[in-house]
Design a protein around this motif. Structure first.
Motif, short mmCIF file in Angstrom:
data_model
loop_
_atom_site.label_atom_id
_atom_site.label_comp_id
_atom_site.label_asym_id
_atom_site.label_seq_id
_atom_site.Cartn_x
_atom_site.Cartn_y
_atom_site.Cartn_z
N PRO A 18 0.82 -1.23 0.00
CA PRO A 18 0.00 0.00 0.00
C PRO A 18 0.85 1.27 0.00
O PRO A 18 0.52 2.24 -0.71
CB PRO A 18 -0.81 -0.10 1.30
CG PRO A 18 -0.90 -1.56 1.57
CD PRO A 18 0.42 -2.13 1.10
N VAL A 21 2.07 1.87 -3.42
CA VAL A 21 0.99 2.40 -4.26
C VAL A 21 0.88 3.90 -4.07
O VAL A 21 0.80 4.68 -5.03
CB VAL A 21 -0.35 1.70 -3.92
CG1 VAL A 21 -1.53 2.47 -4.52
CG2 VAL A 21 -0.34 0.27 -4.41
N ILE A 22 0.91 4.33 -2.81
CA ILE A 22 0.79 5.77 -2.51
C ILE A 22 2.02 6.51 -3.03
O ILE A 22 1.92 7.59 -3.61
CB ILE A 22 0.62 5.99 -0.99
CG1 ILE A 22 -0.68 5.36 -0.53
CG2 ILE A 22 0.67 7.47 -0.65
CD1 ILE A 22 -1.92 5.87 -1.22
N THR A 25 1.78 6.91 -6.69
CA THR A 25 0.69 7.84 -6.99
C THR A 25 1.17 9.28 -6.83
O THR A 25 0.98 10.13 -7.72
CB THR A 25 -0.50 7.59 -6.03
OG1 THR A 25 -0.98 6.26 -6.26
CG2 THR A 25 -1.63 8.58 -6.29
N ILE A 26 1.82 9.56 -5.71
CA ILE A 26 2.30 10.93 -5.47
C ILE A 26 3.42 11.28 -6.44
O ILE A 26 3.43 12.37 -7.02
CB ILE A 26 2.78 11.07 -4.00
CG1 ILE A 26 1.56 10.94 -3.06
CG2 ILE A 26 3.49 12.41 -3.79
CD1 ILE A 26 1.90 10.96 -1.60
N PHE A 28 4.09 10.12 -9.50
CA PHE A 28 3.63 10.42 -10.86
C PHE A 28 2.65 11.57 -10.87
O PHE A 28 2.54 12.30 -11.85
CB PHE A 28 3.06 9.17 -11.52
CG PHE A 28 4.13 8.19 -11.90
CD1 PHE A 28 5.01 8.47 -12.93
CD2 PHE A 28 4.29 7.00 -11.19
CE1 PHE A 28 6.03 7.59 -13.27
CE2 PHE A 28 5.30 6.12 -11.52
CZ PHE A 28 6.17 6.41 -12.56
N GLY A 29 1.94 11.75 -9.77
CA GLY A 29 1.00 12.87 -9.68
C GLY A 29 1.71 14.20 -9.76
O GLY A 29 1.23 15.13 -10.40
N LEU A 30 2.86 14.29 -9.12
CA LEU A 30 3.55 15.58 -9.05
C LEU A 30 4.51 15.81 -10.21
O LEU A 30 5.08 16.88 -10.35
CB LEU A 30 4.33 15.69 -7.73
CG LEU A 30 3.47 15.81 -6.48
CD1 LEU A 30 4.35 15.90 -5.25
CD2 LEU A 30 2.56 17.03 -6.55
N ARG A 32 6.12 16.89 -13.44
CA ARG A 32 5.79 17.95 -14.39
C ARG A 32 6.68 17.82 -15.62
O ARG A 32 7.87 17.59 -15.50
CB ARG A 32 6.05 19.33 -13.79
CG ARG A 32 5.22 19.67 -12.59
CD ARG A 32 3.90 20.32 -12.97
NE ARG A 32 4.02 21.42 -13.91
CZ ARG A 32 3.89 22.69 -13.57
NH1 ARG A 32 3.69 23.02 -12.33
NH2 ARG A 32 3.96 23.64 -14.48
N ASP A 280 1.33 19.88 -20.15
CA ASP A 280 0.87 19.50 -18.82
C ASP A 280 -0.66 19.52 -18.86
O ASP A 280 -1.25 20.54 -19.19
CB ASP A 280 1.39 20.51 -17.79
CG ASP A 280 0.93 20.16 -16.38
OD1 ASP A 280 1.77 19.69 -15.62
OD2 ASP A 280 -0.26 20.34 -16.06
N LYS A 281 -1.23 18.36 -18.53
CA LYS A 281 -2.66 18.17 -18.73
C LYS A 281 -3.51 19.23 -18.03
O LYS A 281 -4.38 19.84 -18.63
CB LYS A 281 -3.04 16.78 -18.22
CG LYS A 281 -3.93 16.01 -19.15
CD LYS A 281 -4.07 14.62 -18.58
CE LYS A 281 -5.10 13.82 -19.35
NZ LYS A 281 -5.27 12.50 -18.73
N ILE A 282 -3.26 19.40 -16.76
CA ILE A 282 -4.15 20.29 -15.98
C ILE A 282 -4.03 21.73 -16.48
O ILE A 282 -5.03 22.42 -16.65
CB ILE A 282 -3.80 20.22 -14.48
CG1 ILE A 282 -4.05 18.82 -13.97
CG2 ILE A 282 -4.65 21.21 -13.70
CD1 ILE A 282 -3.52 18.59 -12.57
N LEU A 283 -2.80 22.18 -16.72
CA LEU A 283 -2.63 23.55 -17.19
C LEU A 283 -3.22 23.71 -18.59
O LEU A 283 -3.88 24.71 -18.88
CB LEU A 283 -1.15 23.94 -17.17
CG LEU A 283 -0.51 24.04 -15.79
CD1 LEU A 283 0.96 24.42 -15.92
CD2 LEU A 283 -1.24 25.04 -14.92
N PHE A 285 -5.65 22.14 -19.91
CA PHE A 285 -7.12 22.17 -19.89
C PHE A 285 -7.64 23.60 -19.74
O PHE A 285 -8.71 23.93 -20.23
CB PHE A 285 -7.66 21.33 -18.72
CG PHE A 285 -7.87 19.89 -19.07
CD1 PHE A 285 -8.37 19.53 -20.31
CD2 PHE A 285 -7.59 18.90 -18.16
CE1 PHE A 285 -8.57 18.20 -20.63
CE2 PHE A 285 -7.79 17.57 -18.47
CZ PHE A 285 -8.28 17.21 -19.70
N CYS A 473 -2.14 29.09 -9.11
CA CYS A 473 -3.51 28.56 -8.97
C CYS A 473 -4.36 29.40 -8.02
O CYS A 473 -5.49 29.76 -8.31
CB CYS A 473 -3.47 27.13 -8.45
SG CYS A 473 -2.41 26.06 -9.39
#
Lengths: 526, 217
Positions: A18, A21-22, A25-26, A28-30, A32, A280-283, A285, A473
């Motif tokens: 676990p 996994v976290i 996640t963090i 690849f999440g961060l 850029r 960058d996906k979020i930006l 968008f 942001c």
């Protein structure tokens, strides 16, 4: 042994996996990605194809600039046709305006809340016309020799139109300290693509001084750094106006909505940067709903101040000797001029933000006032409009003369060479200045005047910041009333908006759950 | 007293549970930061981690559903009303008097009727709503496209409401782990897989029980 193995397995499945996994996640999440680097060939970097100094026709002894134009057109034939249909020449264009049908707009036909309108002030205003001698309605718009080629194409920085001369450069009769007779041979032999200073000589000084109008266009851009303008900075790509305002056959791309209304012939950032510029996906968008300018122009008027408020109603005051006078603010900008009224300048201004879909409306001469403040121009768009994006805008607020009987804005005669000709700047007489101003436009005036508040909207495009200074942001995604988008409330913005009903009932559920387990636990203990 | 050790939670289940716990924690912390209630790692990091955690959560959900079906363990999540009353009565009164649990656990019947209802609500209602509204949040950009939903309002409010309910669930869930045979026996079971249960109290007759051979052990 089996027990130890089971313990190891438990440790693996309960903790190690676990946590991994976290971790991933963090991680690849961060992650850029860097934005892609682009190699763009700039117009300003193109080498001249010919050496104009070799042409005999440019070596003749010029005394009249119209002869220079004639010489230009003898090789560059048909260029005059292109120019004579341009807005730079005509100062008017025909457009379809909502509620008004097909009308003429452009400088010639719309009200503004700076000097109210150019006609009748030709000597002064028409210094920025790309022609020679638009002194009055007799100017010949069909004579190609009236075109001033040099003001845009001079690469020597020595050619200037003289103040108050309706577009003429100095002649031996009018030359003075400030304006000398141009060396036409030198200028004509050194022509090329316009530099920032060529465009800037008009576009930086509109409204009667540096940076009065736009807020994001001013003389500092002639020689500036990336920090002020990431494109034009001499320590950066050192781009000129025409690198973005791509020009084909003298049709210059780009729209200024103080005089335009249609969503065509525009420039957009994606011409170079694509519609997925951040990698960058979020930006990326955000591109769908937010103009690039919104985040990348966090402040305007980054060097010199720009006029935010112009109050004509205070104009005309005289000192004890009966003369007009001037007052300055702490930054040495005008705060009062008898000839123009009261001013508020500001620099490093945070823009206002509006939805804008590329379409605008305008207050044209015969429009009656329906709302106060009067919208000199109106930018269209809202959240539901698929073409609209949030744009940063300079709002210039004013207070100017209108006719309380007809409910229409008044135009004034401001400029004349001498006292006694009825021009406000010379005589400080409202009645005569309005009477003559209205006459030049052929408009009716009841004889009464009062003052009304007005607003004009200037979408911002220049003074793009370095990436370190773009908005972050929480400049918008915040509950703070100081958030950049605090006033743009026709949509749900994460981080800013919430439903009180949902949040309060949500917290109530959590509190009930907590109280429930506490009471239950206490009851179990006793 | 005599105890019987019973294997209840399989390896994958334990991994699933604890990974999910961390993900829910991560989603809640970052989610409430995005919502404006917390300030921990910054809005931008919160958004990025929330999105990434959402994808991991969905990935884990897909794997888990597959595993549940293959292993037959899905049987535990089928809601039932059998002994529901007794279970409610136990938690609201019996537990205070030291009465025994009305139900007992076994590998293919490890959830009591109240748990079955709660987890079904969580797995079949709240999680799907969170996932669908979350995906809308991620991909819905125009008010008219692909459907005219008049903005994100509905999706966003549902998502927020769902997150409050998840937090409330976590509070009660964590507390309920203390209601086993001992304060920590439920927790230990979710770690080791084994639960100690007082022997000799079996009354299978009332239980919905599937005869499945345990091959996953």
């Amino acid at each position: 042994m089996k027990s130890l193995l089971e313990k190891i397995i438990s440790f693996l499945v309960v903790i190690v996996l676990p946590v991994l996994v976290i971790y991933f996640t963090i991680h690849f999440g961060l992650k850029r990605n860097d934005p892609p680097k682009r190699e763009i060939e700039l117009r300003s970097q193109q080498q001249p194809k010919v050496d104009h100094s070799e042409f005999a026709i440019l070596q003749q002894n010029f005394t009249d600039p119209r002869k220079v134009t004639e010489a230009c057109l003898s090789c560059h034939n048909k260029r005059d046709d292109e120019l004579m249909i341009s807005t730079h020449w005509l100062w008017e264009r025909e457009v379809e305006l909502p509620g008004k049908g097909l009308v003429k707009i452009g400088k010639k036909h719309i009200n503004n809340n700076f000097c109210t309108g150019p006609l009748g002030n030709n000597g002064s205003c028409m210094r920025c016309h790309i022609g020679y001698g638009w002194e009055d309605h007799n100017f010949d718009f069909n004579n190609p020799n009236n075109i001033d080629c040099l003001v845009c194409h001079d690469k020597t920085d020595t050619y200037f139109k003289q103040k108050g001369m309706a577009g003429w450069p100095a002649t031996p009769a009018t030359a003075n300290e400030e304006f000398k007779v141009p060396d036409y041979n030198y200028v004509a032999q050194n022509v090329g693509h316009p530099d920032r200073s060529n465009c800037g000589v008009c576009h930086f000084y509109g409204g009667g001084g540096n940076n009065v109008k736009h807020g994001d266009l001013e003389e500092a851009l002639n020689n500036t750094t990336r920090k002020v303008d990431v494109h034009m900075g001499v320590d950066g790509p050192d781009m000129t106006c025409v690198d973005c305002h791509i020009t084909e056959r003298h049709n210059i791309k780009g729209r200024s909505y103080s005089v335009s209304a249609s969503n065509d012939n525009r420039i957009s950032c994606e011409n170079c940067h694509t519609s997925r510029p951040h990698n960058d996906k979020i930006l990326d968008f955000h591109y769908n709903k937010i103009a690039c300018q919104t985040c990348h122009i966090p402040v305007y008027a980054k060097v010199n101040g720009t006029v935010m408020y112009w109050d004509w109603s205070k104009a005309g005051l005289k000192d004890a000797d009966g003369n007009g006078y001037k007052e300055y603010d702490a930054d040495h900008n005008y705060s009062y001029l008898s000839i123009k009224g009261r001013f508020v300048y500001d620099d490093h201004v945070k823009p206002d933000y509006l939805w804008f879909n590329g379409l605008a409306n305008h207050n044209i001469m015969d429009d009656s006032i329906t709302h106060v403040p009067v919208q000199i121009n109106t930018l269209y768009g809202d959240y539901r409009d698929p073409n609209a994006k949030i744009w940063p805008v300079k709002i210039h607020r004013g207070k100017q003369a209108y006719d309380p009987v007809t409910g229409k804005l008044l135009t004034m005669k401001l400029f004349a060479h001498n006292k006694g000709e009825g021009a406000f700047w010379e005589d400080l007489d409202w009645e005569t200045a309005i009477k003559l101003g209205m006459e030049t436009y052929g408009r009716e005036w009841s004889g009464k005047y009062d003052f009304v508040e007005t607003e004009v909207y200037w979408p911002l495009n220049h003074m793009v910041s370095v990436k370190e200074e773009t908005l972050s942001c929480t400049d918008c995604h915040t509950r703070s009333p100081k958030g950049r988008l605090a006033k743009l409330n026709d949509f749900y913005l994460p981080g800013r908006d919430y439903s009180k009903a949902v949040d309060y009932s949500g917290f109530a559920v959590i509190i009930i759950a907590l109280l429930g387990v506490i009471i239950h636990a206490i009851k179990r203990m006793f | 007293m005599e105890y019987k050790k019973q294997y209840l939670y399989l390896k994958f289940e334990r991994f699933w549970h604890w990974a999910q716990m961390l993900l829910v924690l991560l989603l809640a912390l970052t989610g409430f930061e995005i919502h404006g209630n917390l300030t921990l790692i910054g809005f931008e990091n919160a958004v990025r981690i929330h999105n990434a955690a959402a994808w991991t959560f969905m990935g884990l959900a897909v794997v888990s559903i597959f595993w549940m079906i293959v292993s037959g363990q899905y049987i535990n999540f089928i809601p039932t009303t059998k002994k529901l009353k007794e279970q409610v009565r136990y938690y609201t009164s019996g537990i205070f008097k030291g009465m025994p649990h009305p139900t007992h656990k076994e590998l293919y019947n490890k959830l009591n009727p109240l748990q079955r209802l709660t987890y079904a609500g969580l797995l079949f209602l709240i999680f799907p709503v969170q996932i669908i509204t979350g995906l809308a949040y991620m991909y819905f950009r125009y008010p008219q496209n692909p459907v005219d939903a008049d903005g994100l309002m509905v999706a966003v409010l549902l998502h927020t409401l769902g997150s409050f309910l998840v937090v409330a669930f976590v509070i009660v869930h964590v507390y309920m782990t203390t209601t086993g045979n001992t304060i920590t026996s439920n927790l230990k079971a979710m770690i080791s897989g084994y639960e100690r249960e007082a022997a000799g109290k079996k009354d299978d007759a009332d239980h919905p029980k599937e005869e499945v051979n345990d091959q996953t052990k």
